[in-house]
Structure formats: C-alpha cells, structure tokens
Design a protein around this motif. Structure first.
Motif, PDB file in Angstrom:
ATOM      1  N   LYS A  16       0.702  -1.227  -0.268  1.00  0.00           N
ATOM      2  CA  LYS A  16       0.282   0.034  -0.133  1.00  0.00           C
ATOM      3  C   LYS A  16       1.171   1.254  -0.062  1.00  0.00           C
ATOM      4  O   LYS A  16       0.658   2.503  -0.469  1.00  0.00           O
ATOM      5  CB  LYS A  16      -0.726  -0.094   0.879  1.00  0.00           C
ATOM      6  CG  LYS A  16      -1.477  -1.200   0.881  1.00  0.00           C
ATOM      7  CD  LYS A  16      -3.462  -1.460   2.699  1.00  0.00           C
ATOM      8  CE  LYS A  16      -3.814  -2.280   2.342  1.00  0.00           C
ATOM      9  NZ  LYS A  16      -4.544  -1.889   3.488  1.00  0.00           N
ATOM     10  N   GLN A  44       2.221   2.276  -3.603  1.00  0.00           N
ATOM     11  CA  GLN A  44       0.900   2.336  -4.726  1.00  0.00           C
ATOM     12  C   GLN A  44       1.412   3.975  -3.896  1.00  0.00           C
ATOM     13  O   GLN A  44       0.920   5.351  -5.062  1.00  0.00           O
ATOM     14  CB  GLN A  44      -0.033   1.692  -4.067  1.00  0.00           C
ATOM     15  CG  GLN A  44      -0.645   0.187  -4.244  1.00  0.00           C
ATOM     16  CD  GLN A  44      -0.064   0.101  -6.224  1.00  0.00           C
ATOM     17  OE1 GLN A  44       0.646   0.503  -7.111  1.00  0.00           O
ATOM     18  NE2 GLN A  44      -1.217  -0.138  -6.750  1.00  0.00           N
ATOM     19  N   GLU A  79       1.588   7.427  -6.497  1.00  0.00           N
ATOM     20  CA  GLU A  79       0.482   7.787  -6.775  1.00  0.00           C
ATOM     21  C   GLU A  79       0.480   8.995  -7.840  1.00  0.00           C
ATOM     22  O   GLU A  79       0.503   9.234  -8.932  1.00  0.00           O
ATOM     23  CB  GLU A  79      -0.536   7.946  -6.398  1.00  0.00           C
ATOM     24  CG  GLU A  79      -1.941   8.215  -6.363  1.00  0.00           C
ATOM     25  CD  GLU A  79      -2.887   8.326  -5.044  1.00  0.00           C
ATOM     26  OE1 GLU A  79      -3.795   8.121  -5.688  1.00  0.00           O
ATOM     27  OE2 GLU A  79      -2.818   8.352  -4.271  1.00  0.00           O
ATOM     28  N   LYS A 100       1.359   2.424 -11.467  1.00  0.00           N
ATOM     29  CA  LYS A 100       0.949   2.060 -10.870  1.00  0.00           C
ATOM     30  C   LYS A 100       1.974   0.174 -10.260  1.00  0.00           C
ATOM     31  O   LYS A 100       1.980  -0.252 -11.630  1.00  0.00           O
ATOM     32  CB  LYS A 100      -0.541   1.650 -10.812  1.00  0.00           C
ATOM     33  CG  LYS A 100      -1.328   2.504 -10.246  1.00  0.00           C
ATOM     34  CD  LYS A 100      -2.573   1.805 -10.465  1.00  0.00           C
ATOM     35  CE  LYS A 100      -3.701   3.134 -10.167  1.00  0.00           C
ATOM     36  NZ  LYS A 100      -5.341   2.711 -10.444  1.00  0.00           N
ATOM     37  N   SER A 103       2.067  -3.521 -11.129  1.00  0.00           N
ATOM     38  CA  SER A 103       0.865  -4.875 -11.571  1.00  0.00           C
ATOM     39  C   SER A 103       1.153  -5.801 -10.679  1.00  0.00           C
ATOM     40  O   SER A 103       0.451  -6.701 -11.599  1.00  0.00           O
ATOM     41  CB  SER A 103       0.814  -4.506 -12.804  1.00  0.00           C
ATOM     42  OG  SER A 103       2.153  -4.883 -13.570  1.00  0.00           O
ATOM     43  N   ASN A 140      -7.288  -5.385  -6.428  1.00  0.00           N
ATOM     44  CA  ASN A 140      -6.743  -3.858  -7.292  1.00  0.00           C
ATOM     45  C   ASN A 140      -6.256  -4.373  -8.118  1.00  0.00           C
ATOM     46  O   ASN A 140      -5.393  -3.889  -9.114  1.00  0.00           O
ATOM     47  CB  ASN A 140      -5.825  -3.032  -6.258  1.00  0.00           C
ATOM     48  CG  ASN A 140      -6.546  -2.353  -5.029  1.00  0.00           C
ATOM     49  OD1 ASN A 140      -6.483  -1.077  -5.150  1.00  0.00           O
ATOM     50  ND2 ASN A 140      -6.876  -3.295  -4.074  1.00  0.00           N
ATOM     51  N   ILE A 162      -4.059  -6.728  -9.263  1.00  0.00           N
ATOM     52  CA  ILE A 162      -2.190  -6.826  -9.991  1.00  0.00           C
ATOM     53  C   ILE A 162      -2.739  -8.588  -9.134  1.00  0.00           C
ATOM     54  O   ILE A 162      -2.965  -9.343  -8.714  1.00  0.00           O
ATOM     55  CB  ILE A 162      -1.761  -6.188  -7.808  1.00  0.00           C
ATOM     56  CG1 ILE A 162      -2.575  -4.263  -8.040  1.00  0.00           C
ATOM     57  CG2 ILE A 162      -0.239  -6.480  -7.972  1.00  0.00           C
ATOM     58  CD1 ILE A 162      -1.764  -4.510  -6.594  1.00  0.00           C
TER      59      ILE A 162
END
Length: 316
Positions: free
Chosen positions: A154, A157, A161, A166, A168, A193, A195
């Motif tokens: 998190k 990310q 941002e 991002k 992946s 998300n 990913i």
C-alpha cells in the motif's frame, strides 16, 4: 503467445548458474547454458514463455544463461521478469536501480524488461520512487514488488501515485506451508486492485514435489537440504495427502501443490532445471482441485506445524 495477464505459470531460474546465492550454493546444482537449452526450448514449444530471474541469482549468471538461451527467439515471444535487489546495488552509481537494470538488460540481450521488481522491502521509501522513471523511459513495461507485506505494498502505491504509475504485480513466497498472504489480506488486496500475484517457492524448493521425504532426502550439503530435511517427519501426512490426490488425478504431487496455488488465484513460479519439470508445468494448467480438496490440503499443512518463512522475508 501467452500473455502474462492470463499465463497460469511462470518458470523460475534461481537454480541456474553458479556463484553467490546461485544454484550450486542453494540447490546443490551446477547448471550452465548447455545443460538448460532443452529446458527453454521445451518451455517455449509448450507456450510457457514467462521466465523469472534476478541479478541476485548467482550475481547475474542466471540472467546471462537465460539471455543466451532466448537469443534465437523473437524478443516479443518471450516475457522476461527480473529484479533490482536492495543490498546488492552500486551506491557509487548516480541511479543504482537503473544501473542494475542496465546490467541485467545487457546480460539478457534485450533493451527492455517486461516486469521489473524491487526484490525485497529493505528500504521502501528509498527505492520505490525510481520505478516510475524506469516505466516512463520505456526500459520497463510493468513494475512490481517482491517480499513486501500488505502495508508495504500500500505504501508503494502511495509513493507512485503522483507519477501515474502503479505496480501491477506482487511476487511473494506462497505455498501450502506458507500462506501468510492469505492470512494478512495481501492476496485479496491484489485481486481487488488488479495486481497479478506471482507465488514463488510453491514447492518449497522441492520439499513438496513428492520426490523427497524422510527416506529420500534433499542434497545434504545444500541450503535447501539443511532447511527442509529436518522437517520431513512433520510433513509426512501432508505429503501423503498430496500423493493421494496425485493418484486420483493421474498427476504428480508437485502438480497437485501447484494446482492448489493456481486455484488460490496466484501465478506460480516453478523453478525448472529438467525437461520433465517443464512438461509437468505444462500439464498442470488443466488441473482443478475441488474446494473440499483445497481445504483438506490446507488442514494437513496447518497440522504439520511447519513454518517456512525465509530469513530474507523480514517481518510481515
């Protein structure tokens, strides 16, 4: 050819090459290009075109070998995954991440990497920002992180941002014996998300392959032998459960353990050193365990009391 988004299995090259953290030290193997040519040719003939490597695997020797073996093929037909490993960087370089990436690309014989990873979570704040520029430069198509906890993913990310980039992909240790990504919510976060979750050590370096048990030990002088050989008595029931399902599905225990990981929504990375291992990997994609069988295997694994967290993984 297969696209990574839909590919059910990736092939791992940790045990290719000799040197620091290489196959000779970790696995008890000494493998070079000639030993592995048939492995790569068989993989590509079977549509298994995702290869995972890292500079950390024998200090670039794994990358060199892979580069030599894929050279005869069209670059767009091979998907290359490699890594920046914090702790192995050249701190004299202006950009240590790009410096390691450039070395990897040279050894791999390519001018871009399909998936580039930060290999561990040693310093999330320091290394994460470099990823955005690598994507924007065109040298890297997708970025991911490995051996990061849910909170760390998190945070990555959040850092990325503002750049519009991002991650992946996440690549973590994940097996019947090591299910922390289920327990801490990371696997669910990845699904929510978009990913891709790559699971490595699904077979616990061969301990769940069915080839080894307390009467058939791993090479005693290898790191994996020292780690897993003492655990085999505790794994007796789990290995029996894997063999039972293998007989039911006319498969191998390794295929059953891999099918479990696929059924959990992950893309397993299977280390390959032999043609038959590639053939096994190609067959496992059609295997689907029932929910009851998944639950039975997880119960047997939990009952073993074995925890295979690696020393490199830190604390979740």
């Amino acid at each position: 050819m297969t696209n990574t988004t839909h590919s059910k299995i990736a092939l791992g090259t940790w045990s290719w090459g000799s040197g620091m953290f290489g196959g000779n030290a970790v696995f008890g193997n000494t493998l070079d290009t000639a030993d592995l040519k048939a492995v790569v040719d068989t993989a590509l003939a079977n549509g298994l075109n995702v290869f995972d490597t890292a500079y950390a695997y024998a200090a670039g020797e794994s990358e060199r070998i892979l580069g030599e073996l894929i050279a005869p093929y069209k670059r767009q037909d091979v998907i290359i995954s490699t890594k920046f490993t914090p702790g192995m960087q050249d701190d004299q370089a202006a950009n240590p991440v790009e410096d390691m990436l450039d070395g990897s690309m040279k050894r791999l014989g390519t001018d871009y990497i399909d998936i580039y990873w930060i290999h561990n979570s040693a310093d999330v704040e320091r290394w994460t920002p470099y990823l955005a520029d690598l994507v924007k430069s065109g040298k890297v198509k997708r970025v991911g992180v490995s051996n990061h906890s849910l909170d760390q993913v998190k945070r990555v990310q959040e850092i990325l941002e503002p750049s519009g980039v991002k991650i992946s992909a996440v690549q973590n240790h994940f097996s019947l014996l090591y299910r922390s990504s289920i327990e801490d919510g990371l696997l669910d976060y990845c699904k929510e998300n978009d990913i891709q979750f790559f699971s490595y050590m699904v077979l616990e370096q061969g301990a769940l392959s069915g080839k080894y048990d307390e009467n058939h030990l791993l090479p005693a002088d290898s790191q994996r032998g020292q780690t897993y050989n003492p655990l085999f008595p505790a794994l007796r029931d789990l290995l029996a459960g894997l063999r039972e399902l293998a007989a039911k599905y006319d498969a191998s225990p390794a295929q059953i353990a891999t099918a479990w990981a696929i059924g959990r929504g992950t893309t397993p990375i299977l280390g390959v050193t032999k043609v038959e291992q590639v053939e096994d990997a190609a067959k496992v994609a059609s295997l689907a365990l029932t929910a009851t069988e998944v639950s039975q295997l997880e119960s047997l694994a939990a009952a073993s009391g074995v925890d295979t967290r690696g020393g490199w993984e830190g604390k979740a």
